[in-house]
Design a protein around this motif. Structure first.
Motif, PDB file in Angstrom:
ATOM      1  N   LEU A  75       0.868  -1.178   0.000  1.00 56.73           N
ATOM      2  CA  LEU A  75       0.000   0.000   0.000  1.00 56.73           C
ATOM      3  C   LEU A  75       0.902   1.225   0.000  1.00 56.73           C
ATOM      4  CD1 LEU A  75      -2.584   1.654   0.342  1.00 56.73           C
ATOM      5  CD2 LEU A  75      -2.564   1.077   2.782  1.00 56.73           C
ATOM      6  N   ARG A  76       0.879   1.983  -1.090  1.00 59.04           N
ATOM      7  CA  ARG A  76       1.737   3.156  -1.233  1.00 59.04           C
ATOM      8  C   ARG A  76       0.902   4.349  -1.682  1.00 59.04           C
ATOM      9  NH1 ARG A  76       4.659   0.244   0.969  1.00 59.04           N
ATOM     10  NH2 ARG A  76       6.824  -0.332   0.520  1.00 59.04           N
ATOM     11  N   ARG A  77       0.918   5.409  -0.906  1.00 57.06           N
ATOM     12  CA  ARG A  77       0.262   6.635  -1.348  1.00 57.06           C
ATOM     13  C   ARG A  77       0.937   7.123  -2.631  1.00 57.06           C
ATOM     14  NH1 ARG A  77       3.270  10.020   3.394  1.00 57.06           N
ATOM     15  NH2 ARG A  77       2.495   8.251   4.569  1.00 57.06           N
ATOM     16  N   PRO A  78       0.176   7.672  -3.589  1.00 57.17           N
ATOM     17  CA  PRO A  78       0.785   8.151  -4.837  1.00 57.17           C
ATOM     18  C   PRO A  78       1.825   9.245  -4.564  1.00 57.17           C
ATOM     19  CG  PRO A  78      -1.596   7.992  -5.059  1.00 57.17           C
ATOM     20  CD  PRO A  78      -1.297   7.785  -3.599  1.00 57.17           C
ATOM     21  N   GLY A  79       2.861   9.264  -5.373  1.00 55.53           N
ATOM     22  CA  GLY A  79       3.883  10.287  -5.243  1.00 55.53           C
ATOM     23  C   GLY A  79       3.393  11.636  -5.748  1.00 55.53           C
TER      24      GLY A  79
ATOM     25  N   LYS B 251      11.738  14.442   0.575  1.00 54.38           N
ATOM     26  CA  LYS B 251      11.568  13.162  -0.088  1.00 54.38           C
ATOM     27  C   LYS B 251      10.197  13.144  -0.750  1.00 54.38           C
ATOM     28  CE  LYS B 251      14.337  10.541   3.260  1.00 54.38           C
ATOM     29  NZ  LYS B 251      14.273   9.513   4.330  1.00 54.38           N
ATOM     30  N   ASP B 252      10.068  12.372  -1.826  1.00 52.95           N
ATOM     31  CA  ASP B 252       8.768  12.247  -2.496  1.00 52.95           C
ATOM     32  C   ASP B 252       7.884  11.297  -1.691  1.00 52.95           C
ATOM     33  OD1 ASP B 252       6.616  12.160  -4.185  1.00 52.95           O
ATOM     34  OD2 ASP B 252       7.599  10.895  -5.687  1.00 52.95           O
ATOM     35  N   SER B 253       7.446  11.789  -0.532  1.00 55.44           N
ATOM     36  CA  SER B 253       6.634  10.962   0.346  1.00 55.44           C
ATOM     37  C   SER B 253       5.200  10.841  -0.143  1.00 55.44           C
ATOM     38  CB  SER B 253       6.649  11.540   1.767  1.00 55.44           C
ATOM     39  OG  SER B 253       7.965  11.591   2.258  1.00 55.44           O
ATOM     40  N   GLY B 254       4.716  11.844  -0.896  1.00 52.00           N
ATOM     41  CA  GLY B 254       3.346  11.834  -1.363  1.00 52.00           C
ATOM     42  C   GLY B 254       2.374  12.167  -0.247  1.00 52.00           C
TER      43      GLY B 254
END
Length: 248
Positions: free
Chosen positions: A99-103, A197-200
Motif C-alpha cells: 500500500l503506497r500513497r501516490p507520489g 523526499k517524495d513521500s506523497g
C-alpha cells in the motif's frame, strides 16, 4: 483470518480502522510499528512494536502467528523492510500487497531538482541556496553534515541525534501542515531552498505550494521501487478490496 499490517503511516492507520469493521467475526488485524517515533498514533486492533530480525525473522513470525495476508503499508522510503516483507511472504507462502500513497507530481511554476539519494541532494544544495528547509526527517542527516557554509531549518517529529549540519535549527512538529504555516516559515527564516523526499500524500504537501509561491527551488529525493512482483495499490480502500478478493 489474521492480517498483518506493516504500518507507521497515515494510510496504515486508516487501513486498520477500515478493517476493524470490514473483516468477519473472529478475524484479527495486527499492526506492526518500527518504534522509531517516540509517541506514535496507535491504530485500532492489536499492535506490536519493534523489528522482526530481518526477512527470516519475519517469515517465522508469519508462520508462528498463522498470518493469512501481509500488507506492507510502511513509508515509501522505509526501503529495507519492504524487501524483507517480499522475501518473508514468499518463504511463508503468504499473499503480500504493498500500500503506497501516490507520489507528488510537479505543476507549472515548480522548480524541482529530482535526485536519487540524500547524498545527491546534499551535493546539489550549494548551487541552489544558502538557507535550507530540510524536511527529510531525522534519519540521514549525516549526508548534510559537511555543508558548513549553509544554514538549515530541520523539521522532524523527534529530535535528531548523530552527525548533522553545524549550522542547524531544529523544529519539532508533526503534520498535517497548512499552507499559511509553511509560507510563514519560509518568510521568517528567509529560506531559499527546500529539500524533501517524495513521500506523497496531503499532510506535508503544502510546503511544495509554499515553495512554488516563493519561487524557491525544491530538491526532491525520488522514492525507492517496490520489490519486483509485489502488487501495489494507492489507497486503504483498494487494500480492503484486495483482502476481500482473497476470501472469495
Amino acid at each position: 483470518m489474521h492480517v498483518l499490517v506493516l504500518g507507521g503511516t497515515t494510510e496504515a492507520r486508516r487501513l486498520a480502522e477500515s478493517l476493524a469493521g470490514a473483516l468477519p467475526a473472529g478475524a484479527r488485524v495486527t499492526s506492526s510499528l518500527a518504534g522509531r517515533v517516540a509517541s506514535p498514533k496507535l491504530p485500532p486492533g492489536e499492535v506490536r512494536v519493534g523489528g522482526f530480525g530481518g526477512a527470516d525473522g519475519l517469515a517465522e513470525w508469519l508462520r508462528t502467528h498463522r498470518v493469512d495476508a501481509l500488507i506492507d503499508a510502511t513509508h515509501p522510503f522505509a526501503g529495507t523492510i519492504s524487501f524483507h516483507a517480499a522475501s518473508a511472504a514468499a518463504a511463508a507462502h503468504v499473499p503480500l500487497l504493498a500500500l503506497r500513497r501516490p507520489g507528488w507530481v510537479p505543476v507549472d511554476g515548480d522548480r524541482w531538482h529530482p535526485v536519487g539519494t540524500l547524498d545527491e541532494a546534499a551535493a546539489a544544495l550549494p548551487a541552489l541556496g544558502r538557507r535550507v528547509f530540510l524536511t527529510t526527517g531525522r534519519m540521514g542527516l549525516a549526508a548534510f553534515a559537511g555543508l558548513d557554509s549553509l544554514w538549515f531549518l530541520m523539521r522532524s517529529v523527534d529530535a535528531p541525534d548523530g552527525p548533522h549540519p553545524a549550522r542547524m535549527e531544529v523544529l519539532l512538529d508533526r503534520g498535517p501542515f497548512t499552507l499559511d504555516g509553511e509560507r510563514e516559515l519560509i518568510h521568517r527564516h528567509r529560506l531559499d531552498v527546500l529539500v524533501t523526499k517524495d513521500s506523497g500524500g496531503d499532510a506535508t504537501a503544502p510546503k511544495l505550494a509554499a515553495a512554488r509561491e516563493a519561487g524557491i527551488p525544491v530538491v526532491v529525493v525520488r522514492r525507492p521501487p517496490v520489490p519486483e512482483g509485489v502488487p501495489v495499490v494507492g489507497t486503504p480502500e483498494l487494500a480492503v478490496d484486495w483482502l476481500a478478493g482473497l476470501r472469495r
